[in-house]
Design a protein around this motif. Structure first.
Motif, PDB file in Angstrom:
ATOM      1  N   MET A 177       0.823  -1.204   0.000  1.00  0.00           N
ATOM      2  CA  MET A 177       0.000   0.000   0.000  1.00  0.00           C
ATOM      3  C   MET A 177       0.859   1.257   0.000  1.00  0.00           C
ATOM      4  O   MET A 177       1.791   1.387   0.800  1.00  0.00           O
ATOM      5  CB  MET A 177      -0.896  -0.024   1.244  1.00  0.00           C
ATOM      6  CG  MET A 177      -1.867   1.130   1.357  1.00  0.00           C
ATOM      7  SD  MET A 177      -2.652   1.126   2.989  1.00  0.00           S
ATOM      8  CE  MET A 177      -3.350  -0.526   3.047  1.00  0.00           C
ATOM      9  N   ASP A 178       0.537   2.191  -0.892  1.00  0.00           N
ATOM     10  CA  ASP A 178       1.209   3.479  -0.906  1.00  0.00           C
ATOM     11  C   ASP A 178       0.676   4.348   0.229  1.00  0.00           C
ATOM     12  O   ASP A 178      -0.505   4.249   0.602  1.00  0.00           O
ATOM     13  CB  ASP A 178       0.980   4.160  -2.259  1.00  0.00           C
ATOM     14  CG  ASP A 178       1.831   5.410  -2.422  1.00  0.00           C
ATOM     15  OD1 ASP A 178       2.885   5.484  -1.762  1.00  0.00           O
ATOM     16  OD2 ASP A 178       1.443   6.290  -3.205  1.00  0.00           O
ATOM     17  N   ILE A 179       1.543   5.197   0.789  1.00  0.00           N
ATOM     18  CA  ILE A 179       1.085   6.108   1.837  1.00  0.00           C
ATOM     19  C   ILE A 179       0.433   7.342   1.238  1.00  0.00           C
ATOM     20  O   ILE A 179      -0.650   7.765   1.658  1.00  0.00           O
ATOM     21  CB  ILE A 179       2.263   6.519   2.756  1.00  0.00           C
ATOM     22  CG1 ILE A 179       2.675   5.337   3.635  1.00  0.00           C
ATOM     23  CG2 ILE A 179       1.877   7.716   3.624  1.00  0.00           C
ATOM     24  CD1 ILE A 179       3.834   5.626   4.552  1.00  0.00           C
ATOM     25  N   TYR A 218      -2.111   5.675   5.730  1.00  0.00           N
ATOM     26  CA  TYR A 218      -2.300   5.494   7.170  1.00  0.00           C
ATOM     27  C   TYR A 218      -3.781   5.282   7.506  1.00  0.00           C
ATOM     28  O   TYR A 218      -4.145   4.378   8.272  1.00  0.00           O
ATOM     29  CB  TYR A 218      -1.783   6.715   7.930  1.00  0.00           C
ATOM     30  CG  TYR A 218      -0.314   7.006   7.717  1.00  0.00           C
ATOM     31  CD1 TYR A 218       0.648   6.041   7.978  1.00  0.00           C
ATOM     32  CD2 TYR A 218       0.098   8.264   7.281  1.00  0.00           C
ATOM     33  CE1 TYR A 218       1.998   6.313   7.792  1.00  0.00           C
ATOM     34  CE2 TYR A 218       1.442   8.554   7.102  1.00  0.00           C
ATOM     35  CZ  TYR A 218       2.394   7.572   7.347  1.00  0.00           C
ATOM     36  OH  TYR A 218       3.722   7.846   7.166  1.00  0.00           O
ATOM     37  N   GLU A 219      -4.635   6.118   6.924  1.00  0.00           N
ATOM     38  CA  GLU A 219      -6.074   5.997   7.167  1.00  0.00           C
ATOM     39  C   GLU A 219      -6.605   4.662   6.659  1.00  0.00           C
ATOM     40  O   GLU A 219      -7.393   3.983   7.326  1.00  0.00           O
ATOM     41  CB  GLU A 219      -6.827   7.140   6.478  1.00  0.00           C
ATOM     42  CG  GLU A 219      -6.529   8.526   7.017  1.00  0.00           C
ATOM     43  CD  GLU A 219      -7.253   9.590   6.219  1.00  0.00           C
ATOM     44  OE1 GLU A 219      -8.455   9.809   6.472  1.00  0.00           O
ATOM     45  OE2 GLU A 219      -6.627  10.185   5.320  1.00  0.00           O
ATOM     46  N   MET A 274       3.881  -0.906   3.698  1.00  0.00           N
ATOM     47  CA  MET A 274       3.675   0.461   3.227  1.00  0.00           C
ATOM     48  C   MET A 274       4.758   0.874   2.233  1.00  0.00           C
ATOM     49  O   MET A 274       5.942   0.575   2.421  1.00  0.00           O
ATOM     50  CB  MET A 274       3.713   1.427   4.416  1.00  0.00           C
ATOM     51  CG  MET A 274       2.530   1.299   5.360  1.00  0.00           C
ATOM     52  SD  MET A 274       1.044   2.029   4.649  1.00  0.00           S
ATOM     53  CE  MET A 274       0.132   2.448   6.130  1.00  0.00           C
ATOM     54  N   PHE A 275       4.340   1.590   1.177  1.00  0.00           N
ATOM     55  CA  PHE A 275       5.262   2.238   0.245  1.00  0.00           C
ATOM     56  C   PHE A 275       5.290   3.742   0.560  1.00  0.00           C
ATOM     57  O   PHE A 275       4.240   4.341   0.770  1.00  0.00           O
ATOM     58  CB  PHE A 275       4.785   2.100  -1.205  1.00  0.00           C
ATOM     59  CG  PHE A 275       4.936   0.723  -1.772  1.00  0.00           C
ATOM     60  CD1 PHE A 275       5.878  -0.153  -1.304  1.00  0.00           C
ATOM     61  CD2 PHE A 275       4.105   0.310  -2.813  1.00  0.00           C
ATOM     62  CE1 PHE A 275       6.016  -1.418  -1.835  1.00  0.00           C
ATOM     63  CE2 PHE A 275       4.233  -0.947  -3.369  1.00  0.00           C
ATOM     64  CZ  PHE A 275       5.187  -1.819  -2.874  1.00  0.00           C
ATOM     65  N   THR A 276       6.465   4.330   0.556  1.00  0.00           N
ATOM     66  CA  THR A 276       6.534   5.780   0.725  1.00  0.00           C
ATOM     67  C   THR A 276       7.817   6.327   0.131  1.00  0.00           C
ATOM     68  O   THR A 276       8.811   5.605  -0.007  1.00  0.00           O
ATOM     69  CB  THR A 276       6.471   6.175   2.210  1.00  0.00           C
ATOM     70  OG1 THR A 276       6.501   7.605   2.316  1.00  0.00           O
ATOM     71  CG2 THR A 276       7.655   5.614   2.972  1.00  0.00           C
ATOM     72  N   GLY A 290      -0.949  -0.007  11.952  1.00  0.00           N
ATOM     73  CA  GLY A 290      -1.139  -1.447  11.840  1.00  0.00           C
ATOM     74  C   GLY A 290      -0.332  -2.112  10.751  1.00  0.00           C
ATOM     75  O   GLY A 290      -0.528  -3.300  10.455  1.00  0.00           O
ATOM     76  N   ALA A 291       0.615  -1.362  10.117  1.00  0.00           N
ATOM     77  CA  ALA A 291       1.432  -1.952   9.064  1.00  0.00           C
ATOM     78  C   ALA A 291       2.472  -2.895   9.658  1.00  0.00           C
ATOM     79  O   ALA A 291       2.948  -2.689  10.775  1.00  0.00           O
ATOM     80  CB  ALA A 291       2.123  -0.854   8.256  1.00  0.00           C
TER      81      ALA A 291
END
Length: 408
Positions: free
Chosen positions: A315-317, A325-326, A344-346, A361-362
């Motif tokens: 998932m991208d941030i 995050y949401e 998470m991807f950022t 929760g990641a």
């Protein structure tokens, strides 16, 4: 084309000695779908090209010789020479520049035509191109290309010509990844000692891009067109991989389409509004047998996730309307998704971002641009550690690249 099996260079010498005029056609036993034509007048070369239309070769050479001019269209009804001559008249290119162009094209074809010591050759007398715009002495042409000819003669053990198609099977991705990583280390060492490396441009190409290119079964010419390199440099770099069977070589006549076998491994969902990231993730993970569910709209992903039941979510941030995050927090509140590992991807790599991802929760975190080695390693580790993963294909996927990655 079939003719007698002979040495093209020796036959060329005989033609020159006898002051014959005509066309010498050359094809090779390893790949009779391609070949070369040398238009000769005594001891002079009028023009050299490939047999039939070869847009892949022509596109690369044009990129190198005349990048600022529009690419001529090669007509199936006309020879390459005729198409070039019409193009020259249409664009008012000076005869000096046009002759230089013809010589460059001819020189490249001559290198490959005479680099084979055994080929099918056929000479048709009194066949000539019109108009004759160059008449370069063969001795003057051959002398400066001898080293290139000998270089290709050595490569012919593994690669018959730049028309050869190169393919990386997904089962050999680990071998290629190790080679790429070692090549990068060797290049860095060479830069440190000498200040430069002949293969620097090849090492600068990411592993993701290499895997994308090599799965398409492209010719050497086509690969070089994409990466902006020379066929002899690329062929020399790939040669060890062909020798140890990491890469497969196919003749030019083999179509680029691969008999694709759909992955059967665990389903990975990728939630990212970037189509580029989606394509890269899909290409890398499918190589390792994973199925991919691509989602570009995060606001409507929950239904798809519940229905498809992915084993892991990437998932991208930074996304429009709702950030990662949401979305991660929402998924952790769903009884269907609360136990699915999330990565998470950022584009940022700071302690605050890591802490926010963990609080949402990641399970893990990858910085963009996504490194293929880290991506595969993290996905495998999380799937193997997830007690909720059913007995799927994990046992068949035994690849670890680039070392372990740290947890959040």
């Amino acid at each position: 084309m079939q003719g007698s099996l002979n040495n093209p260079y020796k036959l060329l010498q005989v033609i020159a000695q006898r002051e014959l005029t005509g066309c010498l056609s050359i094809s090779i036993p390893q790949d009779d779908s391609i070949g070369w034509q040398l238009y000769i007048g005594g001891s002079r070369l009028y023009f050299a090209t490939t047999i039939g239309s070869s847009p892949e070769r022509f596109g690369l050479l044009w990129q190198q010789i005349q990048p600022d001019l529009p690419l001529p269209r090669l007509s199936e009804d006309k020879s390459e020479y005729e198409s070039l001559y019409e193009w020259q008249l249409e664009h008012n290119l000076s005869l000096t520049d046009f002759r230089r162009l013809l010589l460059s094209l001819s020189r490249e074809a001559l290198i490959h035509a005479i680099s084979h010591t055994k080929a099918y050759v056929k000479f048709e007398s009194n066949v000539c191109i019109k108009p004759v715009l160059i008449a370069a002495p063969l001795s003057d042409l051959i002398k400066p290309i001898v080293s290139h000819v000998r270089f290709w003669q050595k490569l012919h053990t593994h690669i018959s010509s730049p028309f050869s198609r190169i393919y990386l099977d997904r089962s050999k991705v680990k071998n290629f990844s190790n080679f790429w990583e070692n090549a990068n280390k060797a290049t860095l060492n060479a830069q440190g000692e000498n200040g430069s490396s002949p293969n620097i441009s090849l090492q600068n190409i990411s592993l993701t891009v290499w895997l994308d290119i090599l799965e398409q079964k492209l010719s050497i010419y086509e690969i070089c067109h994409q990466i902006g390199n020379e066929p002899h440099v690329l062929s020399a770099w790939l040669s060890p991989l062909i020798a140890n069977k990491t890469l497969e070589v196919f003749p030019s006549s083999t179509g680029a389409a691969i008999a694709f076998q759909a992955p059967t491994g665990p389903l990975i969902a990728c939630i990212d509004d970037s189509h580029t990231v989606q394509r890269q993730v899909k290409m890398v993970l499918e190589m390792f047998g994973f199925q991919i569910l691509g989602i570009t709209d995060p606001t409507s992903c929950l239904t798809s996730l519940v229905r498809q039941k992915p084993a892991l979510i990437l998932m991208d941030i930074t996304m429009p309307e709702i950030d990662g995050y949401e979305l991660c927090t929402m998924l952790r509140q769903s009884r269907h998704m609360r136990n699915v590992p999330i990565v998470m991807f950022t584009g940022r790599d700071g302690i605050i971002d890591r802490m926010r991802a963990q609080l949402a929760g990641a399970n893990d975190y990858i910085t963009k641009p996504v490194n293929a080695d880290k991506l595969v390693t993290k996905v495998q580790r999380l799937l193997q550690n997830n007690k909720y993963l059913s007995n799927q294909l994990i046992g068949d996927i035994d690849v670890t690249i680039g070392g372990s990655s740290s947890r959040l």
